[in-house]
Design an enzyme around this catalytic site. Sequence first.
Site, PDB file in Angstrom:
ATOM      1  N   ASN A 190      -4.973  -2.803   5.107  1.00 50.15           N
ATOM      2  CA  ASN A 190      -4.821  -3.581   3.873  1.00 50.15           C
ATOM      3  C   ASN A 190      -3.338  -3.935   3.719  1.00 50.15           C
ATOM      4  O   ASN A 190      -2.532  -3.066   3.399  1.00 50.15           O
ATOM      5  CB  ASN A 190      -5.315  -2.723   2.700  1.00 50.15           C
ATOM      6  N   GLY A 224       0.188   5.094  -1.239  1.00 49.70           N
ATOM      7  CA  GLY A 224       1.588   4.681  -1.172  1.00 49.70           C
ATOM      8  C   GLY A 224       2.575   5.764  -1.560  1.00 49.70           C
ATOM      9  O   GLY A 224       3.750   5.487  -1.781  1.00 49.70           O
ATOM     10  N   LYS A 235      -2.015  -5.784   1.543  1.00 44.34           N
ATOM     11  CA  LYS A 235      -1.614  -5.960   0.135  1.00 44.34           C
ATOM     12  C   LYS A 235      -0.778  -7.233  -0.010  1.00 44.34           C
ATOM     13  O   LYS A 235      -1.010  -8.204   0.701  1.00 44.34           O
ATOM     14  CB  LYS A 235      -0.897  -4.713  -0.385  1.00 44.34           C
ATOM     15  N   GLU A 261      -5.445  -0.761  -7.138  1.00 40.59           N
ATOM     16  CA  GLU A 261      -4.404  -1.659  -7.663  1.00 40.59           C
ATOM     17  C   GLU A 261      -5.025  -2.824  -8.434  1.00 40.59           C
ATOM     18  O   GLU A 261      -4.426  -3.334  -9.383  1.00 40.59           O
ATOM     19  CB  GLU A 261      -3.514  -2.138  -6.499  1.00 40.59           C
ATOM     20  N   SER A 310      -2.113   7.006   2.072  1.00 42.96           N
ATOM     21  CA  SER A 310      -1.028   7.579   2.874  1.00 42.96           C
ATOM     22  C   SER A 310      -1.474   8.073   4.248  1.00 42.96           C
ATOM     23  O   SER A 310      -0.935   9.046   4.775  1.00 42.96           O
ATOM     24  CB  SER A 310      -0.316   8.703   2.108  1.00 42.96           C
ATOM     25  N   GLU A 336     -10.327   6.603  -2.100  1.00 40.54           N
ATOM     26  CA  GLU A 336      -8.866   6.514  -2.136  1.00 40.54           C
ATOM     27  C   GLU A 336      -8.345   7.149  -3.423  1.00 40.54           C
ATOM     28  O   GLU A 336      -8.315   6.494  -4.472  1.00 40.54           O
ATOM     29  CB  GLU A 336      -8.429   5.041  -2.101  1.00 40.54           C
TER      30      GLU A 336
HETATM   31  P1  PGA Z   1      -1.371   3.404   1.730  1.00 44.06           P
HETATM   32  O1  PGA Z   1      -2.426   2.454   0.981  1.00 44.06           O
HETATM   33  O2  PGA Z   1      -1.930   3.675   3.095  1.00 44.06           O
HETATM   34  O3  PGA Z   1      -0.095   2.598   1.771  1.00 44.06           O
HETATM   35  O4  PGA Z   1      -1.256   4.653   0.923  1.00 44.06           O
HETATM   36  C1  PGA Z   1      -3.794   2.664   1.143  1.00 44.06           C
HETATM   37  C2  PGA Z   1      -4.557   1.655   0.336  1.00 44.06           C
HETATM   38  O5  PGA Z   1      -4.123   1.307  -0.767  1.00 44.06           O
HETATM   39  O6  PGA Z   1      -5.613   1.177   0.778  1.00 44.06           O
END
Ligand code: PGA
Length: 244
Positions: free
Chosen positions: A11, A171, A13, A97, A204, A165
Site C-alpha cells: 500500500n 507506521g 498510500k 487512515e 509495521s 491492522e
Molecule cells: P505500515 O502500513 O506497513 O507502514 O505500518 C501498513 C498499512 O497501513 O497498510
Amino acid sequence: MPQRRKIAAGNWKMNGLADSLGEARAIAAQHPAPGVDIVLCPPATLLARMRDLLAGSAVDLGGQDCHMAEGGAHTGDISAPMLADAGARHVIVGHSERRTDHGETDTQVAAKAQAAWAAGLGAIICLGETLSERDSGRTLDVVAAQLTGSLPPGAASGNTVVAYEPVWAIGTGRTPTPEEIASVHGFLRARLPDPGIRLVYGGSVNAANAAAIFAIADVDGALVGGASLRAADFMPIVQALERA
Ligand code: PGA
C-alpha cells in the site's frame, strides 16, 4: 483445511510520483514467478502507467479506496469501475487512515466492498483496534464488530481478503507480539463466512520481522505500507512469505 494462496500487498498510500515507477518495475523483475500473490496499490495517478509497466508480469495492481457509487457528482472521488478501467484488480477498503481521515463507517466500508465486487475487483477489507481499545481489553469486541459490519453478505475467498491492522502498529515500528497476532487471527478466522478467505496482517511489517509474523498460524500474508515503497525493502518480505 482449504489451501489459501499467500498474498503480499503493498500500500503506497499518498506516496509515489513517476520516478517511483522503477521500484514497481524492480519488484516485478525480482519476482518473475512468485510462489505467492503480489499486489501493489499505488496512488490512483500511477495506476495506468504501472499497468503498462507491469503488463505480463506476476504483479497485480490495486487501488487504495473506491467510492460506493458507480459514478456521478462526487468531486475528487474515484469509482471502482474507474479503478478497474485503469488496470486494478483489487481495491483496499476501510483502511484505518480512511476511517480516521474521512470518518468512514463499517456500513460505508461494506458498501465500498460491494461496489468493488460489482466492478470485478477483489476487496481488501481492513480492520483493527486503536491503542486505547487494546489497552482497555476491547480488541476482540472491536474487530468482531468491524468484521460483521464491514463484510457484506457474499464475502468469499474469490472476492475478499481481510487485513487485520492494529491502528497503533501502522507506521509506528511497533508490532503486536506473535501471541497477540495469533489470538486475533484465530478469533477472526473462526468468524469468517468462508474458510478460504485470506486473512493478512498489516502494521509495521518489514524485512526483519516478516518471517516471524508469517510463521504465525492463520496469517496468510501481509498488507505492507512503508516497506513496500522500495523493491529492496519489499523483496525480502515477499521471499519470507514464499518460505513460510
Ligand atoms: P505500515 O502500513 O506497513 O507502514 O505500518 C501498513 C498499512 O497501513 O497498510
